[in-house]
Design a protein around this motif. Structure first.
Motif, PDB file in Angstrom:
ATOM      1  N   GLY A 153       1.479  -0.045  10.535  1.00  0.00           N
ATOM      2  CA  GLY A 153       1.375  -0.440  11.926  1.00  0.00           C
ATOM      3  C   GLY A 153       2.473  -1.371  12.394  1.00  0.00           C
ATOM      4  N   ALA A 154       3.488  -1.581  11.574  1.00  0.00           N
ATOM      5  CA  ALA A 154       4.529  -2.561  11.900  1.00  0.00           C
ATOM      6  C   ALA A 154       5.647  -1.988  12.761  1.00  0.00           C
ATOM      7  CB  ALA A 154       5.121  -3.147  10.614  1.00  0.00           C
ATOM      8  N   TYR A 155       5.717  -0.683  12.912  1.00  0.00           N
ATOM      9  CA  TYR A 155       6.804  -0.053  13.655  1.00  0.00           C
ATOM     10  C   TYR A 155       6.252   0.702  14.853  1.00  0.00           C
ATOM     11  CZ  TYR A 155       9.630  -0.946   9.470  1.00  0.00           C
ATOM     12  OH  TYR A 155      10.279  -1.536   8.415  1.00  0.00           O
ATOM     13  N   GLU A 156       7.050   0.752  15.910  1.00  0.00           N
ATOM     14  CA  GLU A 156       6.644   1.525  17.081  1.00  0.00           C
ATOM     15  C   GLU A 156       6.570   3.008  16.756  1.00  0.00           C
ATOM     16  OE1 GLU A 156       9.128   0.742  20.405  1.00  0.00           O
ATOM     17  OE2 GLU A 156       8.659  -1.409  20.472  1.00  0.00           O
ATOM     18  N   SER A 157       7.474   3.455  15.907  1.00  0.00           N
ATOM     19  CA  SER A 157       7.455   4.850  15.462  1.00  0.00           C
ATOM     20  C   SER A 157       6.554   4.984  14.238  1.00  0.00           C
ATOM     21  CB  SER A 157       8.870   5.319  15.118  1.00  0.00           C
ATOM     22  OG  SER A 157       8.840   6.591  14.493  1.00  0.00           O
ATOM     23  N   SER A 158       5.522   5.809  14.349  1.00  0.00           N
ATOM     24  CA  SER A 158       4.610   5.997  13.223  1.00  0.00           C
ATOM     25  C   SER A 158       5.318   6.631  12.032  1.00  0.00           C
ATOM     26  CB  SER A 158       3.431   6.869  13.647  1.00  0.00           C
ATOM     27  OG  SER A 158       3.870   8.154  14.080  1.00  0.00           O
ATOM     28  N   LYS A 163       7.195   6.085   6.478  1.00  0.00           N
ATOM     29  CA  LYS A 163       8.252   6.164   5.467  1.00  0.00           C
ATOM     30  C   LYS A 163       8.387   4.849   4.713  1.00  0.00           C
ATOM     31  CE  LYS A 163      13.136   7.343   4.847  1.00  0.00           C
ATOM     32  NZ  LYS A 163      14.387   7.783   5.518  1.00  0.00           N
ATOM     33  N   ALA A 164       8.361   3.727   5.435  1.00  0.00           N
ATOM     34  CA  ALA A 164       8.460   2.415   4.795  1.00  0.00           C
ATOM     35  C   ALA A 164       7.262   2.171   3.880  1.00  0.00           C
ATOM     36  CB  ALA A 164       8.556   1.321   5.849  1.00  0.00           C
ATOM     37  N   ALA A 165       6.062   2.547   4.333  1.00  0.00           N
ATOM     38  CA  ALA A 165       4.860   2.376   3.525  1.00  0.00           C
ATOM     39  C   ALA A 165       4.913   3.234   2.265  1.00  0.00           C
ATOM     40  CB  ALA A 165       3.624   2.719   4.351  1.00  0.00           C
ATOM     41  N   ALA A 166       5.418   4.465   2.407  1.00  0.00           N
ATOM     42  CA  ALA A 166       5.529   5.354   1.249  1.00  0.00           C
ATOM     43  C   ALA A 166       6.496   4.798   0.214  1.00  0.00           C
ATOM     44  CB  ALA A 166       5.976   6.744   1.707  1.00  0.00           C
TER      45      ALA A 166
END
Length: 257
Positions: A153-158, A163-166
């Motif tokens: 939930g940290a980025y405007e783009s899901s 990708k960052a979470a993965a």
């Protein structure tokens, strides 16, 4: 190679959000029944019929919650990393949606393991917390879970957040063998594993059998919750799809809305 390509395309269709939603729904009642029966039987068996421990007395009974929760916290993060690899390499949307469900649920199970471990540690070690290798690495696992959830939930783009979470989930998997073998690599207060593949359980059957039932029940519960959460994520993410609109319309008509 054509048959491999056809097989891969068939697989992609099977794990598409739409097909996953309808296929997974068939497992919900079975998982609910299995989880309810196993956890009910294991709870009564472990709390009412299992004998007290020779050294710890009745305080050891917290293991019937602590051990399953800790096992799921570790297995869940492994599943999270696998979903991360699939979403990064093969761009399978369903893997990212399932990962979202696992991340939140895994964080709660990891938190439960930490809390029950603290409750168990007070009568056993005389304190709720020590900076033991197993406890510290388990706390790091919880921070990794929280980090993955936060990145979604940290980025405007899901897509960017996913990708960052993965990436974090894949990198963080290195903590799992540290948790697993911490009691062997370092001199720790935490006891060794109750179950191993190479040796018999370190507890009498009347203790480890209800524990095994609880572990299986918790895994069934975790699978049920992941399926339910994943289906909710799919409906939210695919809300503009025609098939989701048809589901919403049908549910509205069924409830007279």
């Amino acid at each position: 190679m054509n048959w491999l390509n056809r097989a891969w395309q068939t697989f992609l269709q099977t794990v598409s959000p739409k097909h996953f939603y309808f296929i997974s729904g068939k497992f919900i009642p079975w998982l609910a029944v299995i989880a309810g029966l196993l956890i009910g039987i294991g709870t009564v068996w472990g709390l009412a019929f299992a004998p007290p421990d020779y050294y710890q007395g009745n305080s050891y009974r917290i293991i019937f919650i602590h051990v399953p929760a800790a096992s799921i916290a570790m297995s869940g993060y492994l599943g999270l990393a696998v979903c991360g690899v699939i979403s990064l390499v093969w761009k399978v949307k369903t893997a990212e949606m399932v990962a979202r469900a696992i991340a939140l649920l895994g964080a709660w199970f990891c938190f439960l393991a930490l809390v029950t471990g603290a409750v168990w540690g007070k009568p056993t070690w005389g304190t709720y917390w020590v900076w033991d290798a197993r406890l510290t690495s388990m706390l790091i696992l919880w921070f990794l879970y929280v980090g993955v959830v936060a990145l979604y939930g940290a980025y405007e783009s899901s897509a960017t957040g996913a990708k960052a979470a993965a990436i974090l989930s894949v990198v963080g998997v290195i903590n799992l063998p540290i948790i697993k073998y911490s009691v062997e690599w370092w001199n720790t207060l935490h006891q060794g594993a109750t179950f191993t593949l190479t040796s018999k359980p370190k507890m009498p059957p009347e203790m480890w059998m209800p524990l095994l039932v609880m572990i299986l029940g918790f895994y069934a519960l975790f699978a049920l919750l992941v399926v339910l959460k994943s289906r909710n994520v799919i409906l939210q993410r695919e809300r503009r799809s025609q098939w989701v609109r048809e589901i919403v319309r049908a549910e509205g008509e069924r409830h007279g809305i």
